[in-house]
Enzyme design. Structure first.
Site, PDB file in Angstrom:
ATOM      1  N   ASP A  54       0.806  -1.230   0.000  1.00 21.29           N
ATOM      2  CA  ASP A  54       0.000   0.000   0.000  1.00 21.29           C
ATOM      3  C   ASP A  54       0.839   1.280   0.000  1.00 21.29           C
ATOM      4  OD1 ASP A  54       0.711  -0.919   2.598  1.00 21.29           O
ATOM      5  OD2 ASP A  54      -0.800   0.344   3.529  1.00 21.29           O
TER       6      ASP A  54
ATOM      7  N   GLU B 176      -0.722  -2.017   5.248  1.00 21.27           N
ATOM      8  CA  GLU B 176       0.237  -1.972   6.365  1.00 21.27           C
ATOM      9  C   GLU B 176       0.208  -0.614   7.034  1.00 21.27           C
ATOM     10  OE1 GLU B 176       3.436  -1.366   8.895  1.00 21.27           O
ATOM     11  OE2 GLU B 176       3.272  -0.256   7.024  1.00 21.27           O
ATOM     12  N   GLU B 177       0.008   0.442   6.236  1.00 12.66           N
ATOM     13  CA  GLU B 177       0.068   1.804   6.785  1.00 12.66           C
ATOM     14  C   GLU B 177      -1.016   2.071   7.825  1.00 12.66           C
ATOM     15  OE1 GLU B 177       2.442   3.728   6.497  1.00 12.66           O
ATOM     16  OE2 GLU B 177       3.493   3.194   4.653  1.00 12.66           O
TER      17      GLU B 177
ATOM     18  N   ARG C 259      18.781  -6.750  13.094  1.00  8.54           N
ATOM     19  CA  ARG C 259      18.699  -6.498  14.532  1.00  8.54           C
ATOM     20  C   ARG C 259      18.158  -7.728  15.251  1.00  8.54           C
ATOM     21  NH1 ARG C 259      18.990  -3.118  18.767  1.00  8.54           N
ATOM     22  NH2 ARG C 259      17.440  -3.604  20.352  1.00  8.54           N
TER      23      ARG C 259
ATOM     24  N   HIS D 152       7.908   8.632   4.338  1.00 11.74           N
ATOM     25  CA  HIS D 152       6.654   9.396   4.439  1.00 11.74           C
ATOM     26  C   HIS D 152       6.841  10.880   4.052  1.00 11.74           C
ATOM     27  CE1 HIS D 152       4.321   6.353   7.156  1.00 11.74           C
ATOM     28  NE2 HIS D 152       5.209   5.748   6.392  1.00 11.74           N
TER      29      HIS D 152
HETATM   30 NI    NI Z   1       6.376   1.182   5.489  1.00  9.46          NI
END
Ligand code: NI
Length: 393
Positions: A82, A140-141, A178, A364
């Site tokens: 998305d 996902e957003e 990580r 973003h």
């Molecule tokens: Ni993202």
């Protein structure tokens, strides 16, 4: 040797992958509306022989690649599709052709990585001792898509999972891994405070909801410092506040909304009671009523040590130690990849997309761009880690 074979095939696929990425970038779709993207993804997956299921998790797609061996373990690779409600500000030839919608979080690259890895591994099926499932999730957003996919069975019979996110402050051709916490648990809160209206000159006859709200906000921020373990991060942001109607009228109602981020499971668990206790004690003291709405969002992404080690080893072998960083600190951002990790152990890594010769804009941002060299790095890392997956015990 397998690694050089994977690298050669990736180089051969590179022009096609650029084409795919640029097509996706030019045609972004908002969360939950990824219809054309999903159809495009399904088309590419079918053309390389995967079993494809569409409309999983509303607009998600699942592609299954059969391995040639009989190892029952199934590996999943998850990417998201998305875009964001942002007006693109880049000057790229393939900039978004949709007003107010942009792939400003690199999910166009993620989708390309999923497709590229599927294309590459479909040429190397005899290297796969078990099946690989490619999960292309929507939304996902808005932190919804992973839940939709899990509910529709995308994780059924999956033993382990990999995820990836682009990262502008890591240079292209490098990756970051990580161990343990990568992102935070993120919950939403709403607080209503009900006081009593009155004349601005006669506070003793009213219950000033604005002043009480100010006490609540201050108390919450101070309580983080004085009642929470400072070694377990907690961030509370009130991002919205509304109340009052006129300068000389004491407000009877205030509505506030915010987000709460935490890393430690125990901190996360206790947050609703902690908030309630502080808000209640202040409102009681000043005679106001309150309502707290606490909405659990996504949990923290906790990378599995074994799966992270596998990614790290694959990346170090493929790119050399100087191109693999161990990410020193988790982020207090959120990622719904954590919902897959509740079903099966896995690891999400960061793919560098920073430029060597100029600074990048953050995720973003309307002018966020990626160094497209990263696509090959991502595909090779995922494909090689997948091949190595069945080689470990
Ligand atoms: Ni993202």
């Amino acid at each position: 040797m397998l690694l050089s074979q994977i690298k050669d095939r990736a180089e051969r696929l590179a022009p096609r992958l650029l084409e795919i990425r640029r097509h996706l970038h030019a045609h972004p779709e908002l969360s939950g509306q990824e219809y054309q993207t999903a159809a495009y993804v399904a088309g590419v997956l079918s053309s390389c022989g995967l079993h494809v299921q569409e409309a999983v998790g509303k607009t998600g797609v699942v592609g299954e690649l059969d391995g040639q061996g009989n190892d029952p373990r199934r590996l999943a690779i998850r990417t998201d599709m998305d875009a964001l409600p942002i007006q693109e500000g880049t000057q790229l030839d393939f900039a978004s052709c949709k007003l107010g919608v942009m792939h400003a979080c690199g999910h166009d690259v993620h989708t390309t990585l999923g497709l590229g890895t599927a294309m590459l591994l479909s040429e190397l099926q005899n290297e796969l001792a078990g099946n690989v499932r490619f999960i292309f999730q929507p939304a996902e957003e808005i932190a919804q898509g992973a839940g939709w996919m899990v509910r529709d069975g995308a994780m059924r019979e999956v033993s382990n999972i990999f995820g990836v996110h682009v990262f502008p402050s890591i240079p292209a051709r490098s990756v970051g891994v990580r161990y343990g916490a990568l992102t935070a648990a993120a919950d939403d809160i709403e607080i209503f405070i009900q006081g009593e209206s009155g004349h601005g000159a006669r506070p003793h006859e009213a219950k000033d909801a604005i002043w009480i709200a100010a006490q609540v906000i201050t108390a919450l921020q101070q309580a983080i410092a004085r009642t929470q373990n400072p070694l377990r991060p907690l961030v509370l942001t009130i991002g919205q506040i509304n109340g009052g109607r006129a300068p000389n009228v004491i407000a009877d109602q205030v509505h506030m909304a915010g987000t709460v981020r935490s890393l430690h499971p125990e901190t996360h668990e206790n947050l609703p009671q902690w908030l309630e206790h502080i808000i209640a004690s202040i409102c009681q003291t000043y005679g106001a009523r309150y309502e707290l709405k606490y909405q659990r969002g996504v949990p923290s992404v906790q990378n599995d040590p074994g799966m992270t080690q596998l990614l790290e080893a694959a990346a170090r072998e493929a790119w050399g130690d100087e191109h693999v960083q161990t990410i020193p600190e988790p982020s207090l951002g959120a990622e719904d990849f954590s919902l897959y990790l509740e079903q099966a152990p896995g690891s999400m890594f960061r793919l560098g997309v920073g430029f060597a010769d100029r600074p990048n804009y953050p995720l973003h941002h309307p002018r966020f761009e990626v160094d497209e060299a990263a696509i090959i790095t991502g595909v090779v890392t995922l494909a090689y880690a997948a091949c190595k997956y069945w080689q470990q015990g």
